[in-house]
Each structure stands twice: as C-alpha cells, then as structure tokens.
Design an enzyme around this catalytic site. Sequence first.
Site, PDB file in Angstrom:
ATOM      1  N   ARG A   6       0.701  -1.189   0.174  1.00  0.00           N
ATOM      2  CA  ARG A   6      -0.434   0.003   0.002  1.00  0.00           C
ATOM      3  C   ARG A   6       1.011   1.122  -0.051  1.00  0.00           C
ATOM      4  NH1 ARG A   6      -2.218   0.700   4.582  1.00  0.00           N
ATOM      5  NH2 ARG A   6      -1.329  -1.462   5.438  1.00  0.00           N
ATOM      6  N   TYR A   9      -1.347  -3.421  -6.768  1.00  0.00           N
ATOM      7  CA  TYR A   9      -0.968  -3.966  -5.381  1.00  0.00           C
ATOM      8  C   TYR A   9      -2.235  -4.309  -4.845  1.00  0.00           C
ATOM      9  CZ  TYR A   9       2.005  -6.823  -3.177  1.00  0.00           C
ATOM     10  OH  TYR A   9       2.158  -7.794  -2.654  1.00  0.00           O
ATOM     11  N   LYS A  66      -9.253  -2.568   1.876  1.00  0.00           N
ATOM     12  CA  LYS A  66      -9.081  -1.190   2.391  1.00  0.00           C
ATOM     13  C   LYS A  66      -9.704  -0.355   2.021  1.00  0.00           C
ATOM     14  CE  LYS A  66      -7.181  -3.395   5.157  1.00  0.00           C
ATOM     15  NZ  LYS A  66      -5.601  -4.805   5.042  1.00  0.00           N
ATOM     16  N   HIS A  85     -10.341  -3.218  11.312  1.00  0.00           N
ATOM     17  CA  HIS A  85      -9.616  -3.777  11.463  1.00  0.00           C
ATOM     18  C   HIS A  85      -8.854  -5.046  11.799  1.00  0.00           C
ATOM     19  CE1 HIS A  85      -4.710  -3.609   9.018  1.00  0.00           C
ATOM     20  NE2 HIS A  85      -5.409  -5.213   8.429  1.00  0.00           N
ATOM     21  N   SER A 105      -1.121  -4.325  10.621  1.00  0.00           N
ATOM     22  CA  SER A 105      -0.431  -4.904   9.223  1.00  0.00           C
ATOM     23  C   SER A 105       0.213  -6.222   9.271  1.00  0.00           C
ATOM     24  CB  SER A 105      -0.954  -4.384   7.682  1.00  0.00           C
ATOM     25  OG  SER A 105      -1.404  -3.229   7.012  1.00  0.00           O
ATOM     26  N   ALA A 106       0.208  -6.715   9.191  1.00  0.00           N
ATOM     27  CA  ALA A 106       1.489  -7.813   9.530  1.00  0.00           C
ATOM     28  C   ALA A 106       1.533  -8.410  10.809  1.00  0.00           C
ATOM     29  CB  ALA A 106       2.611  -7.643   8.725  1.00  0.00           C
ATOM     30  N   CYS A 107       0.823  -8.273  12.092  1.00  0.00           N
ATOM     31  CA  CYS A 107       1.008  -8.163  13.295  1.00  0.00           C
ATOM     32  C   CYS A 107       0.173  -9.476  13.751  1.00  0.00           C
ATOM     33  CB  CYS A 107       0.924  -6.669  13.590  1.00  0.00           C
ATOM     34  SG  CYS A 107       2.049  -6.141  13.616  1.00  0.00           S
ATOM     35  N   GLY A 108      -0.488 -10.266  12.740  1.00  0.00           N
ATOM     36  CA  GLY A 108      -0.751 -11.449  13.170  1.00  0.00           C
ATOM     37  C   GLY A 108      -2.028 -11.433  13.212  1.00  0.00           C
ATOM     38  N   LYS A 109      -2.770 -10.514  12.680  1.00  0.00           N
ATOM     39  CA  LYS A 109      -4.326 -11.422  11.988  1.00  0.00           C
ATOM     40  C   LYS A 109      -4.701 -12.683  12.410  1.00  0.00           C
ATOM     41  CE  LYS A 109      -5.333  -7.345  10.587  1.00  0.00           C
ATOM     42  NZ  LYS A 109      -3.863  -7.775  11.163  1.00  0.00           N
ATOM     43  N   ASN A 165      -2.701 -15.428  10.987  1.00  0.00           N
ATOM     44  CA  ASN A 165      -2.154 -16.270  11.969  1.00  0.00           C
ATOM     45  C   ASN A 165      -3.495 -16.599  13.281  1.00  0.00           C
ATOM     46  OD1 ASN A 165      -0.010 -17.629  11.431  1.00  0.00           O
ATOM     47  ND2 ASN A 165       0.614 -15.609  10.426  1.00  0.00           N
ATOM     48  N   ASP A 211      -9.357 -10.266   8.590  1.00  0.00           N
ATOM     49  CA  ASP A 211      -9.028  -9.458   8.219  1.00  0.00           C
ATOM     50  C   ASP A 211      -9.903  -7.560   8.943  1.00  0.00           C
ATOM     51  OD1 ASP A 211      -6.583  -7.579   7.706  1.00  0.00           O
ATOM     52  OD2 ASP A 211      -7.200  -6.202   6.278  1.00  0.00           O
ATOM     53  N   ASN A 261       6.550  -8.171   1.905  1.00  0.00           N
ATOM     54  CA  ASN A 261       4.893  -8.372   0.978  1.00  0.00           C
ATOM     55  C   ASN A 261       4.434  -9.646   0.510  1.00  0.00           C
ATOM     56  OD1 ASN A 261       2.548  -6.880   2.825  1.00  0.00           O
ATOM     57  ND2 ASN A 261       2.714  -5.300   0.797  1.00  0.00           N
ATOM     58  N   ARG A 273       1.908 -12.207  -0.760  1.00  0.00           N
ATOM     59  CA  ARG A 273       0.833 -12.668  -0.625  1.00  0.00           C
ATOM     60  C   ARG A 273       0.416 -13.773  -0.556  1.00  0.00           C
ATOM     61  NH1 ARG A 273      -1.376  -8.823   4.152  1.00  0.00           N
ATOM     62  NH2 ARG A 273      -0.065  -7.511   4.092  1.00  0.00           N
ATOM     63  N   ARG A 319       2.990  -4.462  18.061  1.00  0.00           N
ATOM     64  CA  ARG A 319       4.961  -5.658  17.961  1.00  0.00           C
ATOM     65  C   ARG A 319       5.463  -5.180  18.808  1.00  0.00           C
ATOM     66  NH1 ARG A 319       6.968  -9.573  13.763  1.00  0.00           N
ATOM     67  NH2 ARG A 319       5.530  -9.531  12.487  1.00  0.00           N
ATOM     68  N   PHE A 368       2.111 -17.949  18.274  1.00  0.00           N
ATOM     69  CA  PHE A 368       1.667 -19.154  17.464  1.00  0.00           C
ATOM     70  C   PHE A 368       0.326 -19.937  18.338  1.00  0.00           C
ATOM     71  CE2 PHE A 368       5.095 -17.593  14.821  1.00  0.00           C
ATOM     72  CZ  PHE A 368       4.717 -16.977  13.802  1.00  0.00           C
TER      73      PHE A 368
HETATM   74  P1  GTP Z   1      -2.675  -8.890   7.422  1.00  0.00           P
HETATM   75  O1  GTP Z   1      -2.517  -8.993   6.533  1.00  0.00           O
HETATM   76  O2  GTP Z   1      -1.333  -7.464   6.780  1.00  0.00           O
HETATM   77  O3  GTP Z   1      -3.080  -7.420   7.606  1.00  0.00           O
HETATM   78  O4  GTP Z   1      -1.428  -8.877   8.214  1.00  0.00           O
HETATM   79  P2  GTP Z   1      -1.825  -9.875   9.462  1.00  0.00           P
HETATM   80  O5  GTP Z   1      -2.012  -9.660  10.618  1.00  0.00           O
HETATM   81  O6  GTP Z   1      -3.190 -10.549   9.167  1.00  0.00           O
HETATM   82  O7  GTP Z   1      -0.497 -10.910   9.509  1.00  0.00           O
HETATM   83  P3  GTP Z   1      -0.226 -12.401   9.749  1.00  0.00           P
HETATM   84  O8  GTP Z   1      -1.205 -12.981  10.370  1.00  0.00           O
HETATM   85  O9  GTP Z   1       0.286 -12.731   8.148  1.00  0.00           O
HETATM   86  O10 GTP Z   1       1.119 -12.410  10.303  1.00  0.00           O
HETATM   87  C1  GTP Z   1       2.328 -11.546   9.447  1.00  0.00           C
HETATM   88  C2  GTP Z   1       3.563 -11.996  10.180  1.00  0.00           C
HETATM   89  O11 GTP Z   1       3.468 -12.678  10.837  1.00  0.00           O
HETATM   90  C3  GTP Z   1       3.860 -13.551   9.424  1.00  0.00           C
HETATM   91  O12 GTP Z   1       5.449 -13.951   9.111  1.00  0.00           O
HETATM   92  C4  GTP Z   1       3.433 -14.307  10.827  1.00  0.00           C
HETATM   93  O13 GTP Z   1       4.665 -15.437  10.351  1.00  0.00           O
HETATM   94  C5  GTP Z   1       4.017 -13.764  11.825  1.00  0.00           C
HETATM   95  N1  GTP Z   1       3.453 -13.615  13.116  1.00  0.00           N
HETATM   96  C6  GTP Z   1       2.001 -13.914  13.688  1.00  0.00           C
HETATM   97  N2  GTP Z   1       1.716 -14.331  14.711  1.00  0.00           N
HETATM   98  C7  GTP Z   1       2.652 -14.362  15.129  1.00  0.00           C
HETATM   99  C8  GTP Z   1       3.247 -14.904  16.637  1.00  0.00           C
HETATM  100  O14 GTP Z   1       2.257 -14.981  17.659  1.00  0.00           O
HETATM  101  N3  GTP Z   1       4.832 -14.609  17.024  1.00  0.00           N
HETATM  102  C9  GTP Z   1       5.483 -14.887  15.849  1.00  0.00           C
HETATM  103  N4  GTP Z   1       6.585 -14.377  16.695  1.00  0.00           N
HETATM  104  N5  GTP Z   1       5.120 -14.369  15.125  1.00  0.00           N
HETATM  105  C10 GTP Z   1       4.179 -14.258  14.607  1.00  0.00           C
HETATM  106  C1  SPV Z   2      -2.749  -4.788   4.964  1.00  0.00           C
HETATM  107  O1  SPV Z   2      -1.886  -4.452   4.674  1.00  0.00           O
HETATM  108  O2  SPV Z   2      -3.223  -4.601   6.539  1.00  0.00           O
HETATM  109  C2  SPV Z   2      -3.402  -5.981   4.154  1.00  0.00           C
HETATM  110  C3  SPV Z   2      -2.641  -6.041   3.049  1.00  0.00           C
HETATM  111  O3  SPV Z   2      -4.077  -6.548   4.993  1.00  0.00           O
HETATM  112  S1  SPV Z   2      -3.582  -4.977   1.377  1.00  0.00           S
HETATM  113  O4  SPV Z   2      -4.641  -5.354   1.306  1.00  0.00           O
HETATM  114  O5  SPV Z   2      -2.465  -4.244   0.978  1.00  0.00           O
HETATM  115  O6  SPV Z   2      -3.791  -4.194   2.516  1.00  0.00           O
HETATM  116 MN    MN Z   3      -4.850  -6.123   6.968  1.00  0.00          MN
END
Ligand code: GTP
Ligand code: SPV
Ligand code: MN
Length: 669
Positions: free
Chosen positions: A23, A198, A207, A229, A266-270, A272, A294, A429, A431, A462, A563
């Site tokens: 983004r 993208y 979004k 979110h 974003s990318a902080c574990g949703k 997962n 998400d 990033n 996907r 984080r 995890f």
């Molecule tokens: P967006 O799709 O961008 O909104 O991301 P998201 O919040 O869904 O994050 P996602 O669950 O894809 O995790 C992002 C990264 O964080 C990945 O590389 C995971 O492996 C890592 N991660 C997720 N949960 C944990 C956890 O509990 N501990 C650690 N150390 N890393 C984690």
């Molecule tokens: C985020 O960044 O929170 C995502 C990926 O889920 S995007 O759709 O590119 O915003």
């Molecule tokens: Mn997201």
Amino acid sequence: MPINPYLYPNSYAARSSPLDVARSESRTFVSLEDGKSLYHTPNSKLPANLGFSWSCSAGEYDAEKGRELNTEEMRGKLFLKFTGCMRGRTMFVIPFSMGPVCSPFSKLGIQLSDSLYVVANMYTMTRTGLGILQKISEGTPFVPCWHSVGVPLLPGEKDVMWPCCREQNDKYISHFTTPDPERPLLGKYSIMSFGSGYGGNAILGKKCYALRIASKMGRDDPDKWMAEHMLILRVKYTPIVSVDPATKKKTFGPTEYFTVTGAFPSACGKTNMAMIEVPAEFRDEWSVSTVGDDIAWIHVVETEKTDPKTGKVVKTKEMRAINPESGFFGVAPGTGEKTNANAMATLRGGNIIFTNVATTFNGDVFWDGLSDTLPDDGVIDWKGNKRGWKSDPARRVFDDPTYEGYQKLSEQERKMKKRQFFNSLAHPNSRYTTPCVQCPIIDPEWNTADGVPLDAMVFGGRRSTLIPLAVRARSWNQGVLLGATLRSETTAAVQDRASGVLNFDPFAMRPFVGYNMGEYFEHWCDMGEKMKVDGAENVNTPDMYFVNWFRKNEKGEFIWNGFSDNFRVIRWICLNRLQKKKGDTSTERQQDTPLGYAPTMASLNLPPKNDILTDAAILTVPTAEGVDGETEWAREMKERKNFLDVFGPDLPKQLKTEFNDIVDHLVAA
Ligand code: GTP
Ligand code: SPV
Ligand code: MN
C-alpha cells in the site's frame, strides 16, 4: 504464471513491479465534507520523535497553491487522470457485495478496472456476479469504484508484465465521502484509484471500501456501526465434567461459544490468530473456527431472549460482527505447516493467486517459513532472477560445509545468513489470495446474515520491550484508551515507511480511518454507551484486552513462543468471559497490574518445564526504576500523552479520564 496444478490446483503466481509492492500510504486521500478535517494537528506541526504521522490526507498538497486540494479539485484531477487512461486495454466491470449477499449489514459496489490481476483478486475477496448487478438495478445503493493501472497502450505498443505508474506521485488512492454535484446519481461515497495494481491500493472492496468508506458510513449512519481492522475467531468449549476412573470415559457439560476479535496492525498476526491451532492438550474440550482474518463490521443489535428458567422474555443487546470479505489476502512469509497449518490446508485447496513469492522450476512456490530447505536447483525470486543454485556462494556460506566461506562462520552466523538469504527470495509483503470456504476450520456461520455475537476484543502490536503478554481492561472505555494508544513496530506491509520503527497505530486503523480520528475515538466510546440497556451496563458488552506476542530478550529472541501457544491467552479470555457471565467474581486466575488484569502463570497452563514462555516477567507491568531514574512505564505514558495531545479538542473527555486513571494506578504501584 501458472503453478503446478498437482501442488496447488487452478493457481497462479504474479510478480509485481518492484515499484508497486505494498500500500502507498502517502498517496492515499480521503476527501471530507466542507469544514471537516481529518485531524487537528497536521503532519508539519507534529512534534519530532513522536512516532506518529498521518497516513491519509484530505487532498494532495499543491505547492503552487500552498495548500491541500479540496474535494472538488481532487475530483477534477482524478477525472482528468481517468480520461483515456484505459486506452488499448480491456475494461472490466465487477459488481460486488461486501458481506453475505443476504445480510442487512452488507454493502454493494461496482468496480471498474483495467487489471485482470485485480479482477481475479476481487473475484476471490468479494462476492461478485450478476445477482449483485440485479440488486443494483432494482435500486439498492452501491459505491462506484474506479480503478486503473494508469498506463494506456498505444496501438501496437508492447505491454509490460505489471503495468503501473513509475512515479509514486502519479499514484492516487482517493476516497470521496460527499456527492459529486455533477454526478448526483452516483451517491455520496466513491473511490478512485489510479496508478497502482497492488493489494489494498487496487482491490478496492478491501481497505478502501470495507475500512475507509465503511468506517465513515458507520459513523454517519443513524444506526451507528463500526468497520474495524479485525480478525474474527470463534471458540467452542465443551468442558469435561467428570471422568469415569474405571473406563476413563469422559462426560462433557454443555457447550459454550465465544467470539473474539483481534485488531493488530498489518503483518502483526491477524491471519495467524484467525486460523490458530489449539495446542494438543486442550483439544478434548476446545476447538476454534474462523469467521474472518482482516476486517469486521460490527453492529449493536437488540435481541429478545426467553429466560429458560422463568420463561420471561428478556430484551437485551449484543454486538454482532460480519466478515465483509470472502477471501484471505494473507502474508506469505512465516506461513508454514509449523506456524499456520490451517492456512497451508486452505492453500492446498488451490484457486490461489500468489503475489511476489519465489517459484521453483517444477512450478512450486517458496518463501521463508514455508520450507527450511531450498530446492537443489534454486528458485526464481520475486523479481524474476534465478537464485540459490548449488554453486551460488551466497548459498554455500550456510549450506556447503566443504566451502571455505562456510567454515569461516559460526553456527549462529550461518543461521543468520540463511535467514537473510531466504528472506530475499520472496518479498516480505508477498501474499496469497485464497477463498475463505477452503479453510478447513471456516466457521459454519461465517456466511450468515446476522453475523456472530462478540465476547471479547483484543488489541495488540509488535512490541519487543515493556508491553506485557496480556492485560484485561477494567472497563470498555479503558479498553478504548488502550486501543487508541496502540503502538507497534512497523512492517513491510507499507511501501513508503521504514520497517521496525515504533509507531502509534490506534486500533490498527491509522491508515484506514475514513474521517477525523478524534471523532473515531468518540465513536468507539459511543458504541460502549449504545450497548447499555436502560442506561445500565450490559454483560454482553465485549471484554477488552491488550496483548503482545512479540516481546524479545536482549539477544533479540522472542520470549513468548507465539502462534498456537497464543491460544493459552485466548482460552484465559474465554474462561474470564464465562466467569463473568455466571456472575462469579473470584480473582484467582488474574493478577492486578496498573494497566488492568493480567493472567497468572497457572492460568496459562504452561508445562512445568517449558520453552513457551522463557521469562515470566512479561506477565507483569514493570514499575521499578528504569533508565535515568524514570520508570519505563512513566516514559511510555509520557509518550502516549504526547500522542493524545495531537488530537487537541478532538480527543473525547472520557479518554482523558481513562488516561489519568492509569497514571494514578502506576503512581500507586
Ligand atoms: P495483514 O494481512 O497485513 O493485515 O497481516 P496480519 O495481521 O494478518 O498478519 P499475519 O497473521 O499474516 O502475520 C504476519 C507475520 O507475523 C507472519 O510472518 C507471521 O509468521 C508472524 N506472526 C504471526 N503471529 C505470530 C506470533 O504469535 N509470534 C511471532 N513471533 N510471529 C507471528
Ligand atoms: C494490510 O496491509 O493490512 C493488508 C494488505 O491486509 S492490503 O490489502 O494491501 O492492505
Ligand atoms: Mn490487513
């Protein structure tokens, strides 16, 4: 490029331009009504080192005019950009629904796009089809969404793999929240996205619509609702009430259901957490299912329930959530059998669009965390370059004991080299896009009209230091304050920001709030008020938590395994809920901290000798003296105060009260 159908049926991998990998926040605009502003303090007046800046502005800055363009000027600019922009390409029309088509909470849209990649993604991420066009033709309102990669083709001109605007400043991700006087039939809201292909820039249902536009819709709707979110996870608990000592046969009590939402940046574990695997020792009693990974749309709904004991009809209220999406747009790196087996099983179902992952010569995919070994003949990285074949020195330093470079490094250094190398193959990033229905633990009610009733909301980010594993807020408004002051180390999900910097990201919505953020905080407080029944607290109001899976020790290693072990915290949350609903006020499963209630060690059910939690200190809030005679928490609170000051008169009074309350608790501790 097609992927080997024996591995992932009906799946493709796309490589984007390196100029278009996430983004673009600095090119995101939300135009508001006259006289309304997105913020009280503009970026240029924010204190230095605050760790916060606004990602969206109302309009592009115009140096000649010395100000931001207003709504009318932005519209004019975008319509000019769109004139002839699809020349030589095919324009696709995508009617779509955000939310189950039958749901009263759902909203419709029509996206125009000249990108087949975007069409394929919208097809998976939203409900599309002629039925929706039919509803629109019958008069159901819709949001017009324009999208173009912004690269017209001259007759005979050869196209590139991933057309997009080469200059960041040619990209526009623009949102309009007032009717266009020249096109009144198009309604109040619209989205115009130009120059990028993208993710969140281009898949406009996600979004742009489901968060920015929907958050504004929810605030303006007399029937106030929220677009957040958030992942949505359901937990099913059937307690064992007795075990026959002779036969070992277990007798189970009645089943309880809980819904937990989680807002992490974003990318902080949703994703997962949305697909979390229950640790083996809990599986007799506990299971989970996924509603969304998400985005959540949350409504307060009045319900009537017959009390089974008295037979009386009781009126109450619930918060209910739907997932407006129908697919997962998940982060690839870090996704593997060990970390997220449910995501892997979802992928095995095929129908995937991979973006910016590495590929192998037999049509497989590759990223860090998917597998621990490289194929012998290497891979093609996300930029399309062949990497890591057996003779490649960059590979031999961690992989070939006969190589001089290998021998020179310590085991630790080799591990690091390997990580670095693996990390460079797929973009951080990168996907996968995949349909929700393929998830083996998709919730049976994920697609129902009324959504699911919420029990708890979890905020987190984080934070490698200070922030404890989990705390429960003392009240709704305290939870709102914790959400509003969420800070997180930045990730690769955003194109125009460095990774690893501590930033404020209120409710994980900093880039996604479609109106004034002070008003947004107030809207959160109002939703708590709205849950009251005849002015009294309602047990159905979700409990609020703040968690941190990302604490590290001095060596930079995670202290908490994360995890599937995060389920230990989720279980604690659900048992707290059950206790509250039963009116049981015992406190043995929690410890009081200045921030709220934290779990006790025992309540996490850790094995006696464990490597899950390597430092119990992360359960508490350190109040002892830290750097320069000031406790770390005092410093943290000072920084949060500086952040809240940015809102000036827009900051709701309730949050000031909650802030002072936490400070009082810290002083008393
Ligand atoms: P967006 O799709 O961008 O909104 O991301 P998201 O919040 O869904 O994050 P996602 O669950 O894809 O995790 C992002 C990264 O964080 C990945 O590389 C995971 O492996 C890592 N991660 C997720 N949960 C944990 C956890 O509990 N501990 C650690 N150390 N890393 C984690
Ligand atoms: C985020 O960044 O929170 C995502 C990926 O889920 S995007 O759709 O590119 O915003
Ligand atoms: Mn997201």
